[in-house]
Design an enzyme around this catalytic site. Structure first.
Site, short mmCIF file in Angstrom:
data_model
loop_
_atom_site.label_atom_id
_atom_site.label_comp_id
_atom_site.label_asym_id
_atom_site.label_seq_id
_atom_site.Cartn_x
_atom_site.Cartn_y
_atom_site.Cartn_z
N GLY A 1 0.75 -1.25 -0.03
CA GLY A 1 0.11 0.10 -0.03
C GLY A 1 0.85 1.35 0.09
O GLY A 1 0.38 2.36 0.59
N SER A 2 1.98 1.32 -0.73
CA SER A 2 2.73 2.36 -0.64
C SER A 2 2.01 3.71 -1.40
O SER A 2 2.36 4.71 -1.21
CB SER A 2 4.39 2.41 -1.07
OG SER A 2 4.29 2.00 -2.52
N ASN A 3 1.35 3.30 -2.48
CA ASN A 3 0.78 4.13 -3.27
C ASN A 3 -0.34 4.70 -2.79
O ASN A 3 -0.93 5.91 -2.67
CB ASN A 3 0.47 3.62 -4.69
CG ASN A 3 1.16 3.80 -5.98
OD1 ASN A 3 1.62 4.76 -6.13
ND2 ASN A 3 1.90 2.33 -6.01
N ARG B 1 -16.24 -14.56 -9.41
CA ARG B 1 -15.81 -13.11 -9.43
C ARG B 1 -16.97 -12.36 -9.06
O ARG B 1 -16.82 -11.41 -8.24
CB ARG B 1 -15.12 -12.66 -10.70
CG ARG B 1 -14.00 -13.02 -10.86
CD ARG B 1 -13.20 -12.28 -12.30
NE ARG B 1 -12.18 -13.13 -12.61
CZ ARG B 1 -10.81 -13.01 -12.14
NH1 ARG B 1 -10.63 -12.24 -11.13
NH2 ARG B 1 -10.00 -13.66 -12.72
N ARG C 1 -6.79 -8.02 -8.25
CA ARG C 1 -7.77 -8.89 -8.70
C ARG C 1 -8.25 -8.43 -9.94
O ARG C 1 -8.33 -7.07 -9.80
CB ARG C 1 -8.86 -8.80 -7.56
CG ARG C 1 -8.19 -9.56 -6.37
CD ARG C 1 -7.80 -10.75 -6.05
NE ARG C 1 -8.53 -11.84 -6.82
CZ ARG C 1 -8.16 -13.17 -6.92
NH1 ARG C 1 -6.94 -13.27 -6.84
NH2 ARG C 1 -8.79 -14.05 -7.77
N HIS D 1 -0.73 1.68 -12.86
CA HIS D 1 -0.17 0.47 -13.61
C HIS D 1 1.12 0.83 -13.77
O HIS D 1 1.80 2.07 -14.20
CB HIS D 1 -0.91 0.13 -14.83
CG HIS D 1 -0.36 -1.16 -15.45
ND1 HIS D 1 -0.70 -2.28 -14.94
CD2 HIS D 1 0.25 -1.20 -16.68
CE1 HIS D 1 -0.08 -3.17 -15.72
NE2 HIS D 1 0.79 -2.57 -16.72
N THR E 1 -11.82 0.82 -17.38
CA THR E 1 -12.87 0.47 -18.17
C THR E 1 -12.94 -0.99 -18.12
O THR E 1 -12.04 -1.90 -17.50
CB THR E 1 -12.73 1.16 -19.74
OG1 THR E 1 -11.62 0.32 -19.87
CG2 THR E 1 -12.82 2.46 -19.51
N GLN F 1 8.05 7.39 -8.84
CA GLN F 1 7.36 8.17 -9.65
C GLN F 1 5.98 7.83 -9.44
O GLN F 1 5.01 9.08 -9.53
CB GLN F 1 7.95 7.94 -11.39
CG GLN F 1 9.05 8.55 -11.43
CD GLN F 1 9.06 10.08 -11.35
OE1 GLN F 1 9.76 10.51 -10.29
NE2 GLN F 1 8.50 10.89 -12.25
N GLU F 2 5.39 6.84 -9.24
CA GLU F 2 4.33 6.51 -8.80
C GLU F 2 3.62 7.17 -7.68
O GLU F 2 2.50 7.86 -7.72
CB GLU F 2 3.96 5.08 -8.42
CG GLU F 2 4.32 4.00 -9.73
CD GLU F 2 3.80 2.44 -9.58
OE1 GLU F 2 3.10 2.35 -8.87
OE2 GLU F 2 4.84 1.64 -9.96
C1 GAR Z 1 2.49 -0.63 -7.72
O1 GAR Z 1 3.69 -0.57 -8.35
C2 GAR Z 1 1.52 -0.78 -8.57
O2 GAR Z 1 1.63 0.14 -9.75
C3 GAR Z 1 1.18 -2.09 -9.09
O3 GAR Z 1 1.60 -2.71 -7.91
C4 GAR Z 1 2.29 -2.15 -6.88
C5 GAR Z 1 1.69 -1.94 -5.74
O4 GAR Z 1 2.55 -1.31 -4.72
N1 GAR Z 1 0.04 -2.39 -9.67
C6 GAR Z 1 -0.25 -3.33 -10.62
O5 GAR Z 1 0.78 -4.19 -11.11
C7 GAR Z 1 -1.56 -3.52 -10.97
N2 GAR Z 1 -1.77 -4.15 -12.39
P1 GAR Z 1 1.99 -0.74 -3.38
O6 GAR Z 1 1.14 -1.86 -2.82
O7 GAR Z 1 3.30 -0.38 -2.78
O8 GAR Z 1 1.20 0.52 -3.83
#
Ligand code: GAR
Length: 198
Positions: A14-16, A67, A93, A111, A143, A175-176
């Site tokens: 969950g860093s983002n 699902r 998921r 992404h 989408t 960068q994210e």
């Molecule tokens: C991030 O790099 C995100 O872009 C990626 O998972 C990581 C989660 O890191 N997402 C995907 O690959 C989605 N298809 P985080 O839990 O530290 O935010």
């Protein structure tokens, strides 16, 4: 005008999510209302709770691949929290068209590639394998098609000699953490003009 409420969906560290939470203060047009995970062990849950944000877990495993049944439960806390915007932040998921349509125009995803390149998994290894000179990340509207939908922002990083998938991923992640908050701030204010970093 009242603040938009944001639910953030995570599967892991969950860093983002933390970077989004930290951004939603002061004159930001949104506030977090929920952090929701499909995984009770997701490290991000404790971080959200420590930040004073409500958390919930809907484990996908008891649904054994059904699902729609999983999503029927997943949607409940999101509606209960009154979310206006849903941010997928490392939520691993795949979501059905039925689920996505309930949040049309108000669900975002980050992404780790410069979409439309490298949808799906192992994006960093694939960029290296292809010999790309640059890589990066994308925030887009969700989408029904996986890792598709209008691009709301991108950030680029150079691929450096000696990069491994891990070193490249770490550089993209920095960068994210800048891109997603910048996009959310703009999006919550009703502006879908793409953000370009670097
Ligand atoms: C991030 O790099 C995100 O872009 C990626 O998972 C990581 C989660 O890191 N997402 C995907 O690959 C989605 N298809 P985080 O839990 O530290 O935010």
């Amino acid at each position: 005008m009242s603040n938009k409420k944001v639910a953030i969906l995570i599967s892991g560290g969950g860093s983002n999510m933390v970077s989004l939470l930290e951004s939603m203060t002061g004159d930001h047009p949104a506030r977090p209302c929920l952090v929701l995970s499909n995984n009770a062990d997701a490290g991000g849950l404790a971080k959200a709770a420590a930040a004073g944000v409500a958390t919930a877990v809907v484990d996908h495993r008891p649904f054994k691949g059904d699902r729609e049944a999983f999503e029927a439960e997943l949607v409940k806390p999101i509606f209960e929290a009154g979310a206006d915007i849903v941010c997928l932040a490392g939520f691993m998921r795949v979501l059905t068209a039925g689920f996505v349509s309930q949040f049309e125009g108000r669900m975002l995803n980050i992404h780790p590639s410069l979409l439309p390149k490298y949808k799906g998994l192992h994006t960093h290894a694939r960029a290296l394998e292809a010999g790309d000179a640059e890589h990066g990340c994308t925030v887009h509207e969700v989408t029904p098609r996986l890792d598709d939908g209008p691009v709301l922002g991108q950030a680029r990083v150079p691929v450096l000699p000696g990069d491994t998938p891990d070193t490249l991923a770490a550089r993209v992640l920095v960068q994210e953490h800048k891109l997603y908050p910048a996009v959310l701030r703009r999006f919550a204010a009703g502006d879908k003009t793409p953000v370009q970093l670097a």
